[in-house]
Structures are given as C-alpha cells and as structure tokens.
Design an enzyme around this catalytic site. Structure first.
Site, PDB file in Angstrom:
ATOM      1  N   GLY A  55       3.811 -39.499   2.133  1.00  0.00           N
ATOM      2  CA  GLY A  55       4.266 -40.245   0.966  1.00  0.00           C
ATOM      3  C   GLY A  55       4.617 -39.339  -0.193  1.00  0.00           C
ATOM      4  O   GLY A  55       4.246 -39.622  -1.342  1.00  0.00           O
ATOM      5  N   SER A 111       7.758 -38.185  -1.267  1.00  0.00           N
ATOM      6  CA  SER A 111       9.133 -38.167  -1.769  1.00  0.00           C
ATOM      7  C   SER A 111       9.223 -38.588  -3.233  1.00  0.00           C
ATOM      8  O   SER A 111      10.296 -38.546  -3.833  1.00  0.00           O
ATOM      9  CB  SER A 111      10.025 -39.075  -0.913  1.00  0.00           C
ATOM     10  OG  SER A 111       9.586 -40.426  -0.969  1.00  0.00           O
ATOM     11  N   ARG A 112       8.074 -38.967  -3.836  1.00  0.00           N
ATOM     12  CA  ARG A 112       8.065 -39.357  -5.249  1.00  0.00           C
ATOM     13  C   ARG A 112       6.625 -39.411  -5.740  1.00  0.00           C
ATOM     14  O   ARG A 112       5.681 -39.273  -4.962  1.00  0.00           O
ATOM     15  CB  ARG A 112       8.731 -40.719  -5.460  1.00  0.00           C
ATOM     16  CG  ARG A 112       8.048 -41.870  -4.749  1.00  0.00           C
ATOM     17  CD  ARG A 112       8.851 -43.148  -4.854  1.00  0.00           C
ATOM     18  NE  ARG A 112       8.235 -44.256  -4.136  1.00  0.00           N
ATOM     19  CZ  ARG A 112       7.388 -45.137  -4.672  1.00  0.00           C
ATOM     20  NH1 ARG A 112       7.046 -45.026  -5.936  1.00  0.00           N
ATOM     21  NH2 ARG A 112       6.879 -46.116  -3.948  1.00  0.00           N
ATOM     22  N   VAL A 169       3.389 -44.084   8.564  1.00  0.00           N
ATOM     23  CA  VAL A 169       2.023 -43.649   8.831  1.00  0.00           C
ATOM     24  C   VAL A 169       1.227 -44.632   9.683  1.00  0.00           C
ATOM     25  O   VAL A 169       0.274 -44.240  10.362  1.00  0.00           O
ATOM     26  CB  VAL A 169       1.264 -43.369   7.513  1.00  0.00           C
ATOM     27  CG1 VAL A 169       1.862 -42.173   6.796  1.00  0.00           C
ATOM     28  CG2 VAL A 169       1.230 -44.598   6.608  1.00  0.00           C
ATOM     29  N   ASN A 174      -1.589 -39.223   1.356  1.00  0.00           N
ATOM     30  CA  ASN A 174      -1.277 -39.838   0.074  1.00  0.00           C
ATOM     31  C   ASN A 174      -0.534 -41.165   0.206  1.00  0.00           C
ATOM     32  O   ASN A 174      -0.608 -42.001  -0.687  1.00  0.00           O
ATOM     33  CB  ASN A 174      -0.442 -38.869  -0.768  1.00  0.00           C
ATOM     34  CG  ASN A 174       0.149 -39.517  -1.993  1.00  0.00           C
ATOM     35  OD1 ASN A 174      -0.534 -39.765  -2.978  1.00  0.00           O
ATOM     36  ND2 ASN A 174       1.449 -39.813  -1.927  1.00  0.00           N
ATOM     37  N   SER A 196      -8.674 -44.275  -4.583  1.00  0.00           N
ATOM     38  CA  SER A 196      -8.378 -44.893  -5.876  1.00  0.00           C
ATOM     39  C   SER A 196      -9.671 -45.340  -6.535  1.00  0.00           C
ATOM     40  O   SER A 196     -10.642 -45.706  -5.849  1.00  0.00           O
ATOM     41  CB  SER A 196      -7.464 -46.112  -5.697  1.00  0.00           C
ATOM     42  OG  SER A 196      -7.334 -46.844  -6.906  1.00  0.00           O
ATOM     43  N   TYR A 226      -6.084 -53.943  -1.277  1.00  0.00           N
ATOM     44  CA  TYR A 226      -5.958 -52.544  -1.657  1.00  0.00           C
ATOM     45  C   TYR A 226      -7.341 -51.895  -1.829  1.00  0.00           C
ATOM     46  O   TYR A 226      -7.593 -50.785  -1.345  1.00  0.00           O
ATOM     47  CB  TYR A 226      -5.167 -52.445  -2.962  1.00  0.00           C
ATOM     48  CG  TYR A 226      -4.858 -51.046  -3.420  1.00  0.00           C
ATOM     49  CD1 TYR A 226      -3.883 -50.284  -2.779  1.00  0.00           C
ATOM     50  CD2 TYR A 226      -5.530 -50.491  -4.508  1.00  0.00           C
ATOM     51  CE1 TYR A 226      -3.587 -48.994  -3.213  1.00  0.00           C
ATOM     52  CE2 TYR A 226      -5.240 -49.202  -4.945  1.00  0.00           C
ATOM     53  CZ  TYR A 226      -4.266 -48.460  -4.295  1.00  0.00           C
ATOM     54  OH  TYR A 226      -3.981 -47.190  -4.718  1.00  0.00           O
ATOM     55  N   ALA A 257     -10.156 -52.820  -0.456  1.00  0.00           N
ATOM     56  CA  ALA A 257     -10.786 -52.695   0.853  1.00  0.00           C
ATOM     57  C   ALA A 257     -10.251 -51.488   1.606  1.00  0.00           C
ATOM     58  O   ALA A 257     -11.006 -50.736   2.238  1.00  0.00           O
ATOM     59  CB  ALA A 257     -10.555 -53.968   1.662  1.00  0.00           C
ATOM     60  N   LYS A 277      -8.879 -48.716   0.343  1.00  0.00           N
ATOM     61  CA  LYS A 277      -9.265 -47.451  -0.276  1.00  0.00           C
ATOM     62  C   LYS A 277     -10.766 -47.190  -0.141  1.00  0.00           C
ATOM     63  O   LYS A 277     -11.193 -46.050   0.068  1.00  0.00           O
ATOM     64  CB  LYS A 277      -8.851 -47.442  -1.746  1.00  0.00           C
ATOM     65  CG  LYS A 277      -7.336 -47.423  -1.953  1.00  0.00           C
ATOM     66  CD  LYS A 277      -6.696 -46.196  -1.317  1.00  0.00           C
ATOM     67  CE  LYS A 277      -5.221 -46.072  -1.668  1.00  0.00           C
ATOM     68  NZ  LYS A 277      -4.602 -44.853  -1.089  1.00  0.00           N
TER      69      LYS A 277
END
Length: 258
Positions: free
Chosen positions: A25, A27-28, A75, A101, A153, A166, A168, A170
C-alpha cells in the site's frame, strides 16, 4: 504537506544499504512516506499498488537511490501475494524487511453495517497481513534474518464508533504480530507494530475546522502527526537499533492513547 516533511535526504544515515524491503500500500500516503524514508537510508524498495500503477510508478521514480520496483498486489488474494513475493526475489534476490501498510476502511455504525463491508475490511487489513507475513517469513527464516513491521492504528487500541470492522482488524493484527514474533524469534526474525494516531494525509485534509479542533482537543501534544513520524518509527523497528525489540507495538499518536 509533503510526505517527507520532518527530515531530509541529507539527514538520513545509509544504514539499510544492501537491504531489500517490500512496503504494501505504498503508492500514496503513509506507505509512500515509509518507502521514501527507507530508500533515503539506502534500501531497495518494492512499491505495491492495488489499482493505480501510474501512482506507484511516480513514487518509484521519486525515490532516492536506484533499483526500486513497483508491483501489483492484492494483499487479500493468496495468488497475488505469491506472485508479488516471487517477483521481489527475482528482482532483488533477497527480502530483508516487510512493512504491512495496506488497508481500507468501510465505516458504518454496527446496526447499519453490511456483513460484506465487515468482510472486505478484515480481508484487506487482517487476512492481507497474514498472507504477506507468511510469504515473507518463508524467505526470512531461510536467511535467519528479517524484520517485519505491521501498521495498525490507535483505533485498534481504543475502538471507535462506526469503525467496529476496522478496529477489529487492527486489534487482530496486534495479536497476530505477538504470536508471529514468538514463532519467528529463534531464527532472528522480528515482528513489531506501529500504531499511528491522527496523521496528516489526504484523509485528514477533508476534515472540517470543527472536526480538526475536536481531534486536537483529545491529543495531549495538541497537534496532528506527520507521515515522517510514522516512517521514523518504522525505520527504527526495522533497524539494528531495535535488534532486541520484538512483539511490541510502538504508538505514534501524540499521547492520544496511554
């Protein structure tokens, strides 16, 4: 804000010369900032993208040093992961570091959340970390060397309304990382997490002034973090400076969660 703000290429110590790293992840946003930091310290970097090859190639060409590549990587897809890691070995001949990431959000309150949105988030954020870590571990265990950093996070530590999927995913990554660290330690392969708080990226650019003030009121240091803060933490955990650190989560959140 530039992803590299907070440090310059001239300030970087070339401690990763001869090392190869894959940053998912990248590319930005935070991933791109991590890639720039590691390249500035001498690493050859594999940039990955899910849907925007042009953005990934732009990051590759912007990196200091040479020999960097971009790869398509979904991924959560086992075949895609196997192909990407095979390509890394083909191009680099080695893989010393992995930074997981890549991640997505599909926010919604629990009673309105679709099961598909829960599954998509956990597939990308948790299953993806599992698949990429497993692929990297096969290489690193054979070499008896390696370091893995998983980006989690503060939400995985505190929870957040509307982000149960999200959080759960992380939180699961942190537990997964501890188990993996125990399994890999005997072969000198380390696994750690970096848990960012509110970091200035494209996602925070859309916040209203009121939302930003509300967030700042919760942060003891009264500032949002910069991508470079996360990148520095990743660099430390990958490096020999952290050779006695494994199974740890390093929080980069301005004191938001203590």
């Amino acid at each position: 804000m530039n992803d590299s703000q907070g440090y310059s290429q001239d300030q970087m110590t070339p401690r990763f010369i001869g090392r190869a790293v894959l940053v998912t992840g990248s590319s930005r946003g935070i991933g791109a900032g991590i890639a720039r930091r590691l390249a500035s310290e001498g690493a050859r970097v594999a940039i990955t993208y899910a849907s925007n090859p042009d953005a990934a190639q732009k990051i590759v060409t912007s990196l200091p040093g040479s020999g960097h590549i971009s790869l398509h990587l979904q991924v959560g897809d086992e075949t895609s992961v196997e192909k990407a890691f095979s390509k890394v070995l083909e191009e680099f001949g080695r893989l010393d570091f992995l930074v997981n990431n890549a991640g997505i959000t599909k926010d919604q309150l629990l009673l309105r959340m679709k099961a598909d949105d829960f599954d998509r988030v956990t597939e990308a954020n948790l299953r993806g970390v599992f698949l990429c870590t497993r692929a990297a571990a096969k290489i690193m265990l054979k070499a008896r060397f390696g370091s893995i950093v998983n980006i989690t996070s503060v939400v995985g530590q505190t929870g957040n309304p509307g982000q149960s999927n999200y959080a759960a995913s992380k939180g699961g990554v942190e537990a997964f990382t501890k188990s993996v660290a125990l399994e890999l330690a005997s072969r000198q392969v380390r696994a750690n997490c970096v848990a960012p708080g509110f970091i200035v990226t494209e996602m925070t650019d859309v916040l209203s002034d009121q939302q930003r003030r509300s967030i700042l009121d919760r942060i003891p240091l009264k500032a949002l973090g910069d991508v470079s803060d996360v990148a520095a933490a990743v660099s430390f955990l990958l490096s020999s400076d952290a050779k006695y650190v494994t199974g740890h989560t390093l929080s980069v959140n301005g004191g938001l969660y203590m």
